[in-house]
Design a protein around this motif. Structure first.
Motif, mmCIF file in Angstrom:
data_model
loop_
_atom_site.group_PDB
_atom_site.id
_atom_site.type_symbol
_atom_site.label_atom_id
_atom_site.label_comp_id
_atom_site.label_asym_id
_atom_site.label_seq_id
_atom_site.Cartn_x
_atom_site.Cartn_y
_atom_site.Cartn_z
ATOM 1 N N CYS A 156 0.836 -1.197 0.000
ATOM 2 C CA CYS A 156 0.000 0.000 0.000
ATOM 3 C C CYS A 156 0.874 1.252 0.000
ATOM 4 C CB CYS A 156 -0.922 0.035 1.214
ATOM 5 S SG CYS A 156 -2.121 -1.310 1.242
ATOM 6 N N CYS A 172 -2.892 0.332 -3.896
ATOM 7 C CA CYS A 172 -2.786 -0.983 -3.264
ATOM 8 C C CYS A 172 -2.654 -2.028 -4.365
ATOM 9 C CB CYS A 172 -4.033 -1.245 -2.420
ATOM 10 S SG CYS A 172 -4.079 -2.884 -1.636
ATOM 11 N N LYS A 173 -1.706 -2.973 -4.213
ATOM 12 C CA LYS A 173 -1.489 -3.957 -5.272
ATOM 13 C C LYS A 173 -0.826 -5.219 -4.744
ATOM 14 C CE LYS A 173 -1.724 -4.956 -9.681
ATOM 15 N NZ LYS A 173 -3.043 -5.109 -10.353
ATOM 16 N N TYR A 183 -9.968 -5.321 -4.550
ATOM 17 C CA TYR A 183 -9.437 -4.555 -3.438
ATOM 18 C C TYR A 183 -10.534 -3.774 -2.714
ATOM 19 C CZ TYR A 183 -5.134 -5.634 -5.928
ATOM 20 O OH TYR A 183 -4.118 -6.293 -6.555
ATOM 21 N N THR A 212 -12.038 -1.049 -7.357
ATOM 22 C CA THR A 212 -11.776 -2.340 -6.720
ATOM 23 C C THR A 212 -10.933 -3.263 -7.591
ATOM 24 O OG1 THR A 212 -13.843 -3.256 -7.614
ATOM 25 C CG2 THR A 212 -13.940 -2.206 -5.448
ATOM 26 N N GLY A 215 -7.199 -1.207 -7.328
ATOM 27 C CA GLY A 215 -6.749 -0.960 -5.957
ATOM 28 C C GLY A 215 -6.465 0.498 -5.648
ATOM 29 N N CYS A 232 -5.562 -1.408 3.160
ATOM 30 C CA CYS A 232 -6.235 -2.024 2.011
ATOM 31 C C CYS A 232 -6.281 -3.539 2.204
ATOM 32 C CB CYS A 232 -5.495 -1.668 0.728
ATOM 33 S SG CYS A 232 -5.963 -2.655 -0.705
ATOM 34 N N ALA A 234 -6.882 -7.228 0.061
ATOM 35 C CA ALA A 234 -6.920 -7.899 -1.242
ATOM 36 C C ALA A 234 -7.494 -9.304 -1.064
ATOM 37 C CB ALA A 234 -5.526 -7.972 -1.853
#
Length: 296
Positions: A156, A172-173, A183, A212, A215, A232, A234
């Motif tokens: 994040c 975020c990933k 996400y 979503t 992210g 975040c 996932a």
């Protein structure tokens, strides 16, 4: 007695043509039946019971390949993995090849693969050939394998501070989950709505947009009310969802931004540096400044 009416040559020719056409159709039909009989009496028929196989990572998968062979000798079975870059052997000369050794076994002409990994995903081809009374014959079928992988810990990006009225993007990933993760963002432990405009409150329009799929959480613009602790989550339905560590974002108005800079010692450091060094046209990347748009 009256004589028989003579047959017109045109009619006689037409009748002969019809008989010949019927005969050709009959011969073609018999040839078709003969080919069906040959397929049943000789050669190989290969098929799979499941063209698309799905398995969780580190579990097992069955790649089905079934053959029906009649009047054949020296049956030969090969499995190959088909990639865009080419084809590689999986099972050749009655032996598994590469990293399939020790974790795969043959069930007749099918494969039982244990401890499946994400690297096993792809297309596989089962090829079977044999000598028949009519010569060499071969057939094949393909199976695709999808490996389900839970999400990894997402990374994040949350700015620690921001100026009210600017544009801020939180990111975020995670790149390991399959299928791809979706996400969700949280502020102060409460999930943010994906479509905030559908539930406007007394405070007025909600100024963020959450994607979503990618992210991202975009504030356009950010306000003092957006100050809080963010994280975040996932998830892709495979295993429990994963979340990144909590990070605090402090949003200040322009006047408070100056005060924030003073509390951080910005001005004292700036004055000290001006006394002890020559003026410089470059600016330290850690200096606090107010920009019209601030995207992290």
């Amino acid at each position: 007695m009256r004589g028989a009416t003579p047959v017109s040559p045109c009619l006689w020719t037409a009748a002969v043509a019809v008989k010949m056409a019927r005969r050709r159709v009959l011969l073609l039909f018999l040839a078709f039946l003969g080919s069906l009989y040959y397929q049943k009496a000789y050669g190989i028929d290969v098929y799979t019971e499941k063209e698309h196989v799905t398995a969780r990572e580190f579990e097992e998968a069955i790649l089905s390949c079934i053959h029906k062979a009649k009047k054949v000798t020296n049956l030969r079975i090969e499995w190959k993995k088909v990639r865009s870059s080419g084809v590689s052997f999986v099972y050749y000369n009655r032996t598994f090849v590469g990293n399939f050794t020790g974790r795969a076994e043959m069930w007749n002409s099918s494969i039982r693969l244990r401890n499946v990994t994400r690297h096993d995903a792809g297309r596989y081809r089962c090829e079977i050939s044999a000598a028949t009374e009519q010569g060499q014959d071969a057939a094949e079928t393909e199976v695709s394998l999808s490996v389900l992988v839970p999400p990894a810990l997402p990374v994040c990006v949350v700015p620690s501070s921001a100026m009210s009225g600017t544009v801020i993007e939180l990111r975020c990933k995670e790149n390991e989950g399959f299928p791809a993760s979706k996400y969700k963002w949280y502020r102060n432990g409460i999930a943010l709505l994906e479509n905030p405009d559908s539930r406007r409150g007394k405070k007025g329009r909600v100024s963020y947009t959450m994607n979503t799929m990618t992210g991202t959480l975009l504030f356009n613009p950010v306000s003092n009310n957006d100050t809080g602790e963010y994280y975040c989550e996932a998830g892709n339905g495979i295993g429990p969802p994963r979340k990144c560590p909590v990070k605090r974002m402090q949003v200040a108005s322009c006047g408070l931004g100056v005060y924030y800079a003073q509390t951080k010692g910005y001005f004292s450091k700036r004055n000290s540096s001006m006394k002890n060094s020559k003026p410089s046209t470059t600016q330290n990347e850690n200096d606090f400044k107010h920009t019209k748009s601030f995207i992290i």
